[in-house]
Design an enzyme around this catalytic site. Structure first.
Site, short mmCIF file in Angstrom:
data_model
loop_
_atom_site.label_atom_id
_atom_site.label_comp_id
_atom_site.label_asym_id
_atom_site.label_seq_id
_atom_site.Cartn_x
_atom_site.Cartn_y
_atom_site.Cartn_z
N ASN A 49 0.85 -1.19 0.00
CA ASN A 49 0.00 0.00 0.00
C ASN A 49 0.88 1.24 0.00
O ASN A 49 2.00 1.20 0.51
CB ASN A 49 -0.90 0.03 1.24
CG ASN A 49 -1.82 -1.17 1.31
OD1 ASN A 49 -2.39 -1.58 0.31
ND2 ASN A 49 -1.96 -1.73 2.48
N HIS A 62 -4.79 2.85 13.41
CA HIS A 62 -5.59 1.83 12.74
C HIS A 62 -5.07 0.43 13.01
O HIS A 62 -3.87 0.23 13.25
CB HIS A 62 -5.58 2.05 11.22
CG HIS A 62 -6.08 3.39 10.81
ND1 HIS A 62 -5.57 4.06 9.72
CD2 HIS A 62 -7.02 4.21 11.33
CE1 HIS A 62 -6.19 5.21 9.58
NE2 HIS A 62 -7.07 5.34 10.55
N LYS A 72 2.99 -5.41 9.40
CA LYS A 72 3.33 -4.43 8.37
C LYS A 72 4.82 -4.14 8.38
O LYS A 72 5.44 -4.11 9.44
CB LYS A 72 2.58 -3.12 8.61
CG LYS A 72 1.08 -3.26 8.55
CD LYS A 72 0.39 -1.97 8.92
CE LYS A 72 -1.12 -2.14 8.87
NZ LYS A 72 -1.80 -0.94 9.36
N TYR A 132 3.90 0.70 2.62
CA TYR A 132 3.99 -0.42 3.55
C TYR A 132 3.48 -1.72 2.94
O TYR A 132 2.61 -1.72 2.08
CB TYR A 132 3.28 -0.12 4.86
CG TYR A 132 1.80 0.17 4.77
CD1 TYR A 132 0.86 -0.79 5.13
CD2 TYR A 132 1.34 1.42 4.37
CE1 TYR A 132 -0.50 -0.51 5.08
CE2 TYR A 132 -0.01 1.71 4.32
CZ TYR A 132 -0.93 0.74 4.68
OH TYR A 132 -2.27 1.02 4.62
N ASP A 170 -11.41 9.08 11.18
CA ASP A 170 -10.48 9.13 12.30
C ASP A 170 -10.93 10.11 13.39
O ASP A 170 -10.56 9.95 14.56
CB ASP A 170 -9.07 9.47 11.82
CG ASP A 170 -8.42 8.31 11.08
OD1 ASP A 170 -8.99 7.21 11.05
OD2 ASP A 170 -7.31 8.52 10.55
#
Length: 181
Positions: A49, A62, A72, A132, A170
């Protein structure tokens, strides 16, 4: 490559070997065999991503829940961010503790975040390109998050809070108590 485990077990800061000369630089951003050996476990990434953001944008905190949890491998291609991870593993001695590091296109540091962690970052430069790898596919149904300013976590984002820019989603994230009462 220099790999150091952070104070949060299983979370590693990685400094790749960078070869500079008059033309620029070269670095290997990922090598499956060297990576697995360095962190002492087998991790297979299945999704990459990338996001672009401007100064003051905060994305996070998140995480993915249940069978959709993700490990990740994070890096910044251009710009500079304050990267923050929070240990959400209830049986961990560092449960609810966080680690933060400045990642940038200049320092080329990476961060490996294991499953069971929340993650967020704040852009410190005018713009940043954030990249990532994930070891599990994204699932909208498993999407979750914690408010960046949760008083229990007490994260110092090292940035004026009145200049922080959040997504609508958020803005409405719950505190950690919503998940761990």
């Amino acid at each position: 490559m220099i790999v150091k485990e952070t104070a949060l077990k299983g979370c590693f800061e990685i400094e790749p070997s960078v070869f500079n000369d008059h033309r620029g630089y070269f670095l290997e951003t990922f090598n499956q065999q060297a990576f697995n050996q360095a962190i002492g476990q087998e991790v297979t990434f299945v999704q990459d991503n990338e996001s672009q953001s401007t100064k003051g944008v905060l994305r996070g905190l998140h995480f993915q829940t249940g069978d959709h949890a993700q490990a990740k491998l994070i890096r910044v291609v251009v710009g500079r961010v304050l990267d923050v991870v929070v240990d959400l593993r209830p049986n961990s001695p560092t449960f609810c503790k966080h680690f933060k590091a400045v990642l940038s296109g200049e320092n080329k540091k990476q961060l490996f975040v294991p499953r069971g962690f929340a993650h967020g970052f704040l852009v410190l430069s005018e713009t940043a390109i954030f990249s990532y790898k994930c070891d599990n596919f994204y699932s909208k149904a498993a999407e979750a998050g914690i408010a960046y300013n949760d008083p229990t976590l007490n994260i110092d984002w090292e940035f004026p809070t009145n200049l922080v820019e959040l997504s609508k989603k958020d803005l409405h994230l719950p505190t950690i108590e919503a998940y761990f009462k």
